[in-house]
Each structure stands twice: as C-alpha cells, then as structure tokens.
Design a protein around this motif. Structure first.
Motif, PDB file in Angstrom:
ATOM      1  N   PRO A   1       5.513   2.509  -9.054  1.00 10.71           N
ATOM      2  CA  PRO A   1       4.394   2.360  -9.368  1.00 10.71           C
ATOM      3  C   PRO A   1       4.196   0.666  -9.923  1.00 10.71           C
ATOM      4  CG  PRO A   1       4.809   4.049 -10.083  1.00 10.71           C
ATOM      5  CD  PRO A   1       5.965   3.796  -9.283  1.00 10.71           C
ATOM      6  N   GLN A   2       5.234  -0.042 -10.146  1.00 12.57           N
ATOM      7  CA  GLN A   2       5.378  -1.595 -10.382  1.00 12.57           C
ATOM      8  C   GLN A   2       4.487  -2.158  -9.483  1.00 12.57           C
ATOM      9  OE1 GLN A   2       9.140  -3.015 -11.200  1.00 12.57           O
ATOM     10  NE2 GLN A   2       9.493  -1.604 -12.962  1.00 12.57           N
ATOM     11  N   LEU A   3       4.362  -1.663  -8.250  1.00 17.44           N
ATOM     12  CA  LEU A   3       3.815  -2.489  -7.137  1.00 17.44           C
ATOM     13  C   LEU A   3       2.453  -2.388  -7.226  1.00 17.44           C
ATOM     14  CD1 LEU A   3       6.589  -1.242  -4.312  1.00 17.44           C
ATOM     15  CD2 LEU A   3       6.424  -3.514  -5.159  1.00 17.44           C
ATOM     16  N   GLU A   4       1.744  -1.419  -8.057  1.00 15.67           N
ATOM     17  CA  GLU A   4       0.387  -1.177  -8.011  1.00 15.67           C
ATOM     18  C   GLU A   4      -0.267  -2.383  -8.291  1.00 15.67           C
ATOM     19  OE1 GLU A   4      -2.541   1.143  -6.834  1.00 15.67           O
ATOM     20  OE2 GLU A   4      -0.914   2.378  -7.517  1.00 15.67           O
ATOM     21  N   SER A   5      -1.343  -2.721  -7.262  1.00 17.60           N
ATOM     22  CA  SER A   5      -2.339  -3.978  -7.434  1.00 17.60           C
ATOM     23  C   SER A   5      -1.377  -5.105  -7.417  1.00 17.60           C
ATOM     24  CB  SER A   5      -2.981  -3.865  -8.775  1.00 17.60           C
ATOM     25  OG  SER A   5      -3.748  -2.575  -8.657  1.00 17.60           O
ATOM     26  N   GLU A   6      -0.256  -5.138  -6.962  1.00 17.16           N
ATOM     27  CA  GLU A   6       0.599  -6.725  -7.308  1.00 17.16           C
ATOM     28  C   GLU A   6       0.337  -7.435  -5.946  1.00 17.16           C
ATOM     29  OE1 GLU A   6       3.628  -9.268  -9.021  1.00 17.16           O
ATOM     30  OE2 GLU A   6       2.995  -7.361  -9.884  1.00 17.16           O
ATOM     31  N   ALA A  49       0.680  -1.307   0.196  1.00 20.50           N
ATOM     32  CA  ALA A  49      -0.133  -0.121   0.030  1.00 20.50           C
ATOM     33  C   ALA A  49       0.912   1.184   0.146  1.00 20.50           C
ATOM     34  CB  ALA A  49      -0.898  -0.072   1.193  1.00 20.50           C
ATOM     35  N   ALA A  50       2.022   1.200   0.860  1.00 21.10           N
ATOM     36  CA  ALA A  50       2.898   2.316   0.608  1.00 21.10           C
ATOM     37  C   ALA A  50       4.316   1.844   0.929  1.00 21.10           C
ATOM     38  CB  ALA A  50       2.441   3.374   1.818  1.00 21.10           C
ATOM     39  N   VAL A  51       5.223   2.832   0.400  1.00 24.89           N
ATOM     40  CA  VAL A  51       6.627   2.285   0.642  1.00 24.89           C
ATOM     41  C   VAL A  51       7.155   3.871   1.110  1.00 24.89           C
ATOM     42  CG1 VAL A  51       8.878   1.781  -0.520  1.00 24.89           C
ATOM     43  CG2 VAL A  51       6.769   0.820  -1.021  1.00 24.89           C
ATOM     44  N   GLN A  52       8.161   3.818   2.133  1.00 22.77           N
ATOM     45  CA  GLN A  52       8.966   4.955   2.436  1.00 22.77           C
ATOM     46  C   GLN A  52      10.348   4.587   2.524  1.00 22.77           C
ATOM     47  OE1 GLN A  52       7.525   6.601   6.429  1.00 22.77           O
ATOM     48  NE2 GLN A  52       5.765   5.145   6.238  1.00 22.77           N
ATOM     49  N   HIS A  64      13.513  11.005   9.126  1.00 23.02           N
ATOM     50  CA  HIS A  64      11.694  10.962   8.781  1.00 23.02           C
ATOM     51  C   HIS A  64      12.120  10.426   7.231  1.00 23.02           C
ATOM     52  CE1 HIS A  64       9.640  12.456  11.798  1.00 23.02           C
ATOM     53  NE2 HIS A  64      10.108  13.256  11.877  1.00 23.02           N
ATOM     54  N   PRO A  65      11.106   9.617   6.724  1.00 17.75           N
ATOM     55  CA  PRO A  65      11.048   9.137   5.199  1.00 17.75           C
ATOM     56  C   PRO A  65      11.611  10.349   4.088  1.00 17.75           C
ATOM     57  CG  PRO A  65       9.083   8.553   6.323  1.00 17.75           C
ATOM     58  CD  PRO A  65       9.670   9.720   6.910  1.00 17.75           C
ATOM     59  N   THR A  66      12.674  10.001   3.650  1.00 11.10           N
ATOM     60  CA  THR A  66      13.170  10.949   2.658  1.00 11.10           C
ATOM     61  C   THR A  66      12.195  11.019   1.214  1.00 11.10           C
ATOM     62  OG1 THR A  66      14.738   9.540   1.665  1.00 11.10           O
ATOM     63  CG2 THR A  66      15.446  11.092   3.435  1.00 11.10           C
ATOM     64  N   ALA A  67      11.698   9.870   1.075  1.00 14.72           N
ATOM     65  CA  ALA A  67      10.704   9.815  -0.216  1.00 14.72           C
ATOM     66  C   ALA A  67       9.489   8.765   0.140  1.00 14.72           C
ATOM     67  CB  ALA A  67      11.606   9.027  -1.323  1.00 14.72           C
ATOM     68  N   LEU A  68       8.524   8.903  -0.150  1.00 23.65           N
ATOM     69  CA  LEU A  68       7.299   8.265   0.053  1.00 23.65           C
ATOM     70  C   LEU A  68       6.372   8.045  -1.171  1.00 23.65           C
ATOM     71  CD1 LEU A  68       4.941   7.161   1.954  1.00 23.65           C
ATOM     72  CD2 LEU A  68       4.284   9.519   2.280  1.00 23.65           C
ATOM     73  N   TRP A  69       5.843   6.741  -1.403  1.00 27.13           N
ATOM     74  CA  TRP A  69       5.020   6.338  -2.490  1.00 27.13           C
ATOM     75  C   TRP A  69       3.940   5.559  -2.051  1.00 27.13           C
ATOM     76  CZ3 TRP A  69       3.084   1.467  -3.546  1.00 27.13           C
ATOM     77  CH2 TRP A  69       2.425   1.321  -4.786  1.00 27.13           C
ATOM     78  N   GLU A  70       2.516   5.937  -2.481  1.00 30.04           N
ATOM     79  CA  GLU A  70       1.455   5.345  -1.892  1.00 30.04           C
ATOM     80  C   GLU A  70       0.742   4.810  -3.171  1.00 30.04           C
ATOM     81  OE1 GLU A  70      -0.809   8.292   0.165  1.00 30.04           O
ATOM     82  OE2 GLU A  70       0.329   8.029   2.067  1.00 30.04           O
ATOM     83  N   SER A  71       0.260   3.670  -2.863  1.00 28.89           N
ATOM     84  CA  SER A  71      -0.686   3.123  -4.129  1.00 28.89           C
ATOM     85  C   SER A  71      -1.950   4.118  -4.177  1.00 28.89           C
ATOM     86  CB  SER A  71      -1.037   1.513  -3.731  1.00 28.89           C
ATOM     87  OG  SER A  71      -1.868   1.619  -2.408  1.00 28.89           O
ATOM     88  N   LYS A  72      -2.743   3.805  -5.302  1.00 25.85           N
ATOM     89  CA  LYS A  72      -4.211   4.434  -5.555  1.00 25.85           C
ATOM     90  C   LYS A  72      -4.952   4.094  -4.464  1.00 25.85           C
ATOM     91  CE  LYS A  72      -2.982   5.129 -10.523  1.00 25.85           C
ATOM     92  NZ  LYS A  72      -3.500   4.583 -11.757  1.00 25.85           N
ATOM     93  N   VAL A  73      -5.227   2.878  -4.078  1.00 27.90           N
ATOM     94  CA  VAL A  73      -6.123   2.411  -2.974  1.00 27.90           C
ATOM     95  C   VAL A  73      -6.041   2.776  -1.652  1.00 27.90           C
ATOM     96  CG1 VAL A  73      -5.154   0.140  -2.644  1.00 27.90           C
ATOM     97  CG2 VAL A  73      -7.698   0.546  -2.809  1.00 27.90           C
ATOM     98  N   TRP A  74      -4.814   3.067  -1.420  1.00 28.84           N
ATOM     99  CA  TRP A  74      -4.578   3.307   0.031  1.00 28.84           C
ATOM    100  C   TRP A  74      -4.985   4.718   0.766  1.00 28.84           C
ATOM    101  CZ3 TRP A  74      -3.475   1.169   4.179  1.00 28.84           C
ATOM    102  CH2 TRP A  74      -3.021   1.737   5.442  1.00 28.84           C
ATOM    103  N   PRO A  75      -5.210   5.791  -0.104  1.00 29.01           N
ATOM    104  CA  PRO A  75      -5.727   6.775   0.556  1.00 29.01           C
ATOM    105  C   PRO A  75      -7.292   6.507   0.752  1.00 29.01           C
ATOM    106  CG  PRO A  75      -4.215   7.619  -1.089  1.00 29.01           C
ATOM    107  CD  PRO A  75      -4.424   5.968  -1.256  1.00 29.01           C
ATOM    108  N   LEU A  76      -7.906   5.554  -0.067  1.00 24.55           N
ATOM    109  CA  LEU A  76      -9.554   5.366  -0.046  1.00 24.55           C
ATOM    110  C   LEU A  76      -9.549   4.456   0.936  1.00 24.55           C
ATOM    111  CD1 LEU A  76      -9.814   4.814  -4.109  1.00 24.55           C
ATOM    112  CD2 LEU A  76     -10.040   6.852  -2.611  1.00 24.55           C
ATOM    113  N   VAL A  77      -8.708   3.632   1.396  1.00 22.47           N
ATOM    114  CA  VAL A  77      -9.176   2.440   2.405  1.00 22.47           C
ATOM    115  C   VAL A  77      -8.483   2.380   3.879  1.00 22.47           C
ATOM    116  CG1 VAL A  77      -9.548   0.914   0.583  1.00 22.47           C
ATOM    117  CG2 VAL A  77      -7.191   0.932   1.911  1.00 22.47           C
TER     118      VAL A  77
END
Length: 845
Positions: free
Chosen positions: A804-809, A527-530, A668-681
C-alpha cells in the motif's frame, strides 16, 4: 500439383529438387506452392543492398536443404524483417510458399532463386535431426543457376557478418599465417621523422621499417550506391626509433592483410602514400614511450595508385640494431583502477568469473546504412581486491576470441578506458582494444610485464573448484546502476534517459531488432504488483487471507477469489504469452513450435483492452478473437491442402498441447496487490502491453565446463551457419540466486495505457548484478526493494504487506528492453524512482 512430401517420400528424388524443376519449366518466373515446402535453414549471409534506405540497407542470402539437396537462395527484401528480429535463424525449419527465378540481364548465364514468401518458421522438424554434416549435402545447381561463394546479387563481392559490421567474415579475409623468411635491404630506408620532407616534395618516399604498436578494429564504410569493392579501413600505430605515426590500410588490402598485421609485427613498407592526418578519430594512449608522435601526416597503404607492397618480417629475423621500440603496455591492477582518472587508458589481466550474453546497441551515426555495435559484460578478478574488474567489451574484430570468452579463462584486454559514474567504476573497450584469452598468450609481447607475472603467480595459489563456484554466465545485466535521483534529460544533462509515454512503448517494442538493447524511462503509477516464485513450482490451492489488515490476495488456478475483471486480464495475458513467446520457464517437450508472423514481416502482437471490448461487442468468442487478431496481422489464408496439414496441423496440435502444459506447470502469481484506482480504470485502458513471464534467458546461471560449448552457443549471437551437434545438445539451467520476481503494472498518467514490467531483485552477493553496487540497508519494504533493486532478506509473499505504500505514488521507471529472438521481448525494470527522487530540470523536486 503434387505436394512436396509426395516426392520426398518416394525416395527417388527430393521435394526441393522437384519444386525447382517445376520452377524452371514454368511459363512464368514465379511459382506459388499449393502446399508450403518444409526446409531447414543451414546458412544466413548478409550483404549491403544496392539501393535502399538506411533502415533496410541489407539483403540476405539463405541456404536451405530438404535433407537431400541444398541451395542458396536470395531472400526477398520484404522478408528481411524475419531475419532482423531473429525469427528466421540457422537451425530452424521454414515453410516456403512462393519462389521466383531471377535473371541478371546485365550478365551472361547468371540466374538465381529468390524466396518471395514464407508461411511460417518452425522448430527444426525431427526428420532433419539426423543431419550431422551439412557440408556433405550436395548442392543443387543447374546450368542456368549460378553457384557463387559470394552474394547472389553480384554487385557485391563480399558478405558482412550477420549482426555487426566490424568483424572479418568470409573466405575473402585471409587467415593469419607465419611470415616466411625474407631478405630485405635496410641500407636504403627512411625514418618516420623524415617523412614530412617527402610529403612536401615530389620525391617518392623511401621504404620504411616499423613495428605495429596498436591496431584498431575494422571500420566498414560501405553505403548503397557506392562503387567500391571492399569499403574497409584499419588504423595502426607504427613506430621506429624516431617516433610514432598512424598507418591506414585501405579497401582490398584489409581482407588480405588484417589478420597478419598483428600487434608487435615488424613491417617493411614500400610504395606507400602520405596524406594529411584525419584528426576526428580516436587514438590510443601511448604514455610509456619517450618518442615523438607525429600527428600532421599519416601513412596510407592502398591496393592501387600506387599498389603498396607490405612485407612482414619473421620475429627471428628482427635485428636489435634496427632500434625498433617494444610494444608499450600500462597494466593496472583492480586495486589501482579506483584511483585512476576518468577516460584514462590501461591494460588489464584477470581470471574471468562472469560472462554476459552478447547484445547489440544501435549506432548513433545519422548517415549511411543502419549499424549496430556488439558488446558483452565480463567480470574478472586479479587477487588484489575482492572486487572484480567490470568490463564492457565491444567487438574488437577478433570474433574467434570475443565469442570464446568464458569463465575460468585468463583474459588480457589492452587499451581499456576507465569510466567513473558516481560511485561506480568500470572499464570499457576502445577502438584499439585487443583481446587475448587462454591459448593466445604464448609469445605475446606482454608476457614479460611484471604485473602479468605477478598475476600468474597468484593464480597458482587458487583451487579451481573454489573459483568455479564463483562463476556465472548470461542473464539480464546492465551497468552502471542508474543514479539515485532522476532528472529529465536536457541539453546540459545527459545522465538519465528521456521519458517515453507509456502509449509509445508499442513503437519502441516493435522496432527492436534481435538482441538489441535499449533503455527507456516511463512515468506513471504502480497499479498492481504480482509476486512469482522462481523456478516455477507445482501449485497448491491457497485461500484468500489478510495480512496486517491489508488485502493481499494469493492467486492460484483454482479456489482463489479473483474478481472477473482481474481474471479476464490474467487469462488474456496468459493467452498473449502462450501465443507470442516460447515459454522458457519449463522444459518444452515438442520438437517443433510454430512462430506465427504476418506476411509483411514479424509483428509482435499486443492485446489491448479496446481490442477486447470491440471483439466482445462484435460477438466474437475468445477463439474468434485470436483468429481476428491473426487476420489483422496479415496471416496467410487458411486454404491449405492435405499435404500442408501434414506439416502444420500436427504442429498446431503440439503447440496447443504445449500451451496447456505450460499453463499447468508455470508459476502463477503467489501474491497480488492492486491499487484502489486500478479496478476502476482498467476497463478504460486502451493499450496494455503484456510482454510475458520471466524468460529463463533473463536469469544468470552457473557455469559448467562440461556444458561450455552449449553455453557459449546460447550466449553468443545467433550464428550464420548451422552446427547440428550444438543445436541438438541440451544442458540443465541452474539459476544463480533467484527465488522469485515481481510483475509491476505501471499505469500511464492519463490512464489510457499500461505496461507490465518484470523486476528481478538482487538477493545474494553471488548474483553478478551485485558486483560494483553499494550494499545499503533499508527497511525491506516493497517500495524500498524496487527502488534500490536489492532485497535485504529472501523474498516471499510477506513483502506484499507493504505494497500500500505504492498507492498514488508517482514513479519513474527505467526499463531495459531486449528482443531475445523468436518474439521473446525482455522488459526489465532496473530502477524505480519514487516521487521524492524525481527532480525537475531546474533542480526542484
């Protein structure tokens, strides 16, 4: 009642003595203190309880001091969880709030003090740091309180080691001493080959003259309700000119003889018994001797009925005409191990280059009390190849050697077993493994072995400074690596771990005991990577930016654009980490830190989304939420006297200041990625397990001879005795090849639970985890890095561009769990399987 500090400050007495005098004169046998008594823990002793279920089979005696007096107390059974989780430990401060006087009604004049309640555990207060000699503190004892070297609960005559059962421990185990000169009559002895005839007749067998070829570790078979004074057992393989046979040492004879029955010793045995051999046990591999092995019967040495007589013959008195075989060895070099068969036995000698921390795994035995095995990972080189021996060494009932294995020492391990797992080859110790390190090799039978001599010649060509640069200690380490594909565990396939639901991780985490290692598998979506730099660096403001059209936010304390939901979660995670685990990323200045726990034992708190929503609906502020969480965990009531405030309020202020300092200094995280579904759920996630930042203890560090004692103190299990000199020493942690790590948020398939995992990639061959793992090139995408565990370039925030390769994986993660102590839980992702790497039980993907 006057507070304890009033007595200690007067100089005419001690707080400890004053409290116990009140307890003795009280009308009831229990005393609840209006202000907890601050004491230092100087000893912890464990014993088998009389009647308890398997999970709570052990009791503890606690020796405490106020600096002027010391006393041994029994710890109430309800408080044993404090010890099992490593929160209550030697060298810590403890606030005791309730005590009782216990009288043994079946014996005359036997009473002792029991600690019934503990308010909290502290880092050792400064006033105790002046103690240098714990043994010099006088023991408080009155006529009605018994002084005992053994358990206060007199149904036991011995203590067990604090964390495992298979080490000799305590004064009842006699130390090794050179055998005295003796005169024996060898004219009337029998041979092992003739014992079968004695076994089937009523004649008492004649004396034996044998040599010990192998010795097992100690086996403890005590159980609650068992009426055996010393339930110990040791197997030896003994030989004479006619063959080899097993010899079993039973019960009371184990503490008396274990340390003196060394491999190579010659024994003269009288009044022994013969019994049918027990076949359901491991046996050493003896292939180099051309002697018959007798498996039908075995020799039993018993303390009574009849009482066996054992005589150790001095080496100078052993005669060649006795025809006793030499101890057989089968030394193998590192270059030979790769071609050996699985489970084949061998002996090895090597120069140690890496020593891991001691961890414990739970025994799978279904009967008897709960039991753990202690083990550590070691690397050693012998010059025959660039690859080291990778050694999984379990405790061999030689604590003085096992606990002192360190880099740059010469290590000999006998009766190791070859383990081949795919392309990975390592050696694991057996029940009969014996360990020897520098300082123990003199006069050992193996010193004349050709491969040992060749190794010694090789070491003479080495430069210590060059080898020292290759050494490391500690950190998270697990071997062999997980297989390339994941197949769920079935009756016919035990390659992988069973899959655990993400929501069930709470039970796994809360059931961990001190330094217990457990491996589990979970499945879900990333769902997210920091990404965090390591070691933590001073922060500078960054602005949001785009990389290759992918939204990857750089996160800072100020100036970064972070959605409110994400900020809430990060703040929540930060508060959880600061309140539940001492931060090891930075040096903590206060000398004391409270470890807050519940009355029913140690509870690891996990803040969940549903709990936050409930508190907000109830109108609680963030501070009130923490107070509510503490009340739910059963924290002691807040009614404290002024004297208690002197002990606790100052500590709480220091902890609060420490938390602020940590928030300012931590990475603190120097970079953050979130999947599209994570903010929704994320708002609907009811359980989000956040186990904190990376612990310093999880990163291997460089070895330094000057810090040897301090490093070994941290690598070994928490000791049963407080050593003030070691506790007060510090050293500089120099990490080995770690520049950063990732935090992965795994969302369960049902989107009801999530867990944060730490992934520390291998970035250099200097990392001990790189040994024995094939170095395969990949595209250096984030998904490939997490899947292989290795980065082909130095990590930085640019890796997040491939997130983004992790999206829905759909992924399966292999997790290594370990409770480091003091409520610090290590959750490391050691392997991530992509959808293409997950196989169904029938073989389909």
């Amino acid at each position: 009642m006057a507070g304890p500090s009033d007595h200690s400050d007067s100089g005419s007495g001690s707080a400890l003595r004053a409290v116990f005098e009140q307890l003795r004169s009280a009308h009831t046998l229990s005393l609840t203190l209006t202000s907890p008594l601050c004491l230092a823990v100087i000893a912890l002793d464990r014993y088998l309880s009389v009647q308890h279920p398997a999970a709570e089979s052990y009791g503890y005696d606690l020796t405490v001091t106020d600096g002027q007096w010391r006393i041994k107390c029994q710890l109430a059974d309800s408080l044993s969880q404090w010890v099992r989780t490593g929160s209550l430990r030697c060298g810590a401060g403890v606030l005791v709030s309730q005590l009782s006087m216990i009288h043994d009604e079946t014996r005359l004049s036997h009473s002792y003090v029991r600690i019934d309640n503990i308010h909290s555990v502290l880092e050792l207060p400064e006033r105790f740091l002046s103690i240098k000699d714990v043994g010099g503190i006088p023991e408080w004892c009155q006529d009605h309180v018994t002084r005992s070297d053994g358990p206060l609960q007199l149904s036991r005559k011995y203590y067990l080691p604090l964390w495992i059962n298979d080490d000799p421990y305590g004064s009842v185990w006699l130390p090794y001493s050179p055998p005295p000169d003796v005169v024996i009559d060898v004219s009337r002895i029998t041979l092992l080959a003739d014992l079968e005839a004695f076994f089937h007749s009523s004649r008492r067998p004649l004396p034996l003259l044998v040599r010990i070829l192998h010795r097992s570790r100690i086996r403890y078979y005590g159980k609650p309700g068992q009426n055996i004074d010393f339930p110990f057992q040791v197997y030896c393989e003994v030989a004479d000119q006619s063959g080899v046979m097993s010899m079993v040492v039973w019960n009371d004879l184990c503490p008396e003889w274990y340390n003196r029955l060394t491999v190579g010793s010659v024994l003269y045995l009288q009044q022994y018994s013969l019994k049918h051999s027990y076949h359901n046990r491991s046996r050493p591999h003896i292939r180099t001797l051309s002697l018959m092995t007798f498996h039908s019967i075995e020799i039993s040495l018993n303390p009574r009925s009849p009482a066996s007589v054992v005589t150790v013959i001095p080496p100078k008195s052993v005669q060649p005409q006795w025809g006793l075989p030499d101890v057989p060895y089968n030394f193998a070099t590192r270059s030979e191990v790769d071609s050996m068969n699985n489970n084949q036995a061998c002996d090895i000698i090597g120069l140690v280059t890496y020593v891991g921390r001691v961890e414990r795994i739970r025994s799978k035995e279904k009967t008897g009390p709960e039991k753990f095995w202690g083990y550590r990972w070691v690397h050693a080189v012998d010059g025959t190849t660039d690859s080291p021996f990778i050694l999984e060494i379990f405790s061999s009932s030689q604590p003085e050697i096992f606990n002192n294995i360190c880099p740059m020492t010469y290590l000999v391990c006998t009766q190791m077993r070859v383990c081949q797992m795919g392309c990975s080859v390592y050696l694991t110790s057996s029940t009969e493994t014996q360990l020897f390190i520098t300082g123990c090799h003199k006069k050992q039978p193996y010193v004349s072995e050709p491969k040992v001599k060749a190794f010694i010649q090789w070491t003479k060509t080495l430069k210590d400074s060059v080898m020292l640069r290759r050494t490391a200690v500690g950190g998270h380490y697990c071997y062999p690596p997980a297989p390339p594909t994941f197949t769920p565990t079935t009756n016919n396939n035990m390659t992988n771990e069973p899959i655990t639901a993400v929501a069930d991780l709470k039970g796994e985490l809360e059931s961990l005991q001190y330094r217990e290692h457990r491996r589990v598998a979970v499945q879900g979506y990333v769902a997210a990577v920091q990404y965090h730099t390591w070691p933590p660096q001073p922060e500078t403001p960054h602005s949001e930016h785009q990389q290759e059209g992918v939204s990857v936010r750089e996160v800072t304390d100020t100036g970064a654009e972070i959605p409110p939901s994400t900020m809430d979660e990060m703040t929540l995670r930060q508060r959880e980490m600061d309140s539940t685990s001492p931060d090891s990323d930075v040096t903590v200045s206060p000398k004391r830190r409270r470890v807050e726990t519940g009355l029913r034992g140690v509870h690891r708190q996990y803040f969940t989304r549903s709990k936050m929503q409930f508190n907000r609906q109830a109108g609680l502020t963030s501070n009130e939420e923490e107070e509510e969480e503490q009340r739910d965990e059963g924290e002691l009531e807040s009614e404290e006297s002024e004297v208690e405030d002197e002990h606790t309020s100052a500590v709480e202020k220091e902890v609060a200041q420490t938390s602020q300092d940590i928030q300012q200094a931590a990475s603190h995280p120097t970079a953050l990625w979130e999947s599209k579904v994570w903010p929704l759920v994320k708002q609907q996630v009811t359980d989000h397990f956040c186990c904190g930042r990376l612990n310093q203890e999880s990163i291997p560090e460089k070895f330094n001879f000057d810090d040897r004692e301090v490093l070994l103190h941290h690598l070994n299990l928490s000791p049963a005795r407080w050593t003030p000199d070691l506790t007060s020493q510090t050293h500089t942690h120099t990490p080995v090849a770690c520049t950063g790590y990732f935090t992965l948020t795994i969302l369960g398939l049902n989107q009801k639970a999530a867990v944060d995992l730490l992934f520390v990639p291998v970035v250099s061959p200097d990392d001990p985890r790189a040994a024995g793992v094939p170095h395969t090139q990949h595209d250096n995408s984030l998904l490939s890095c997490i899947s292989t565990g290795r980065l082909c370039v130095q990590p930085d925030g640019s890796l997040m561009s491939s997130a983004p390769q992790l999206e829905s994986e759909r992924v399966v993660c292999i997790l290594d769990l370990c409770l480091l102590g003091e409520r610090r839980v290590e959750v490391i992702c050691s392997k991530l399987y992509r959808t293409a790497d997950i196989c169904q039980p029938n073989g389909t993907q």
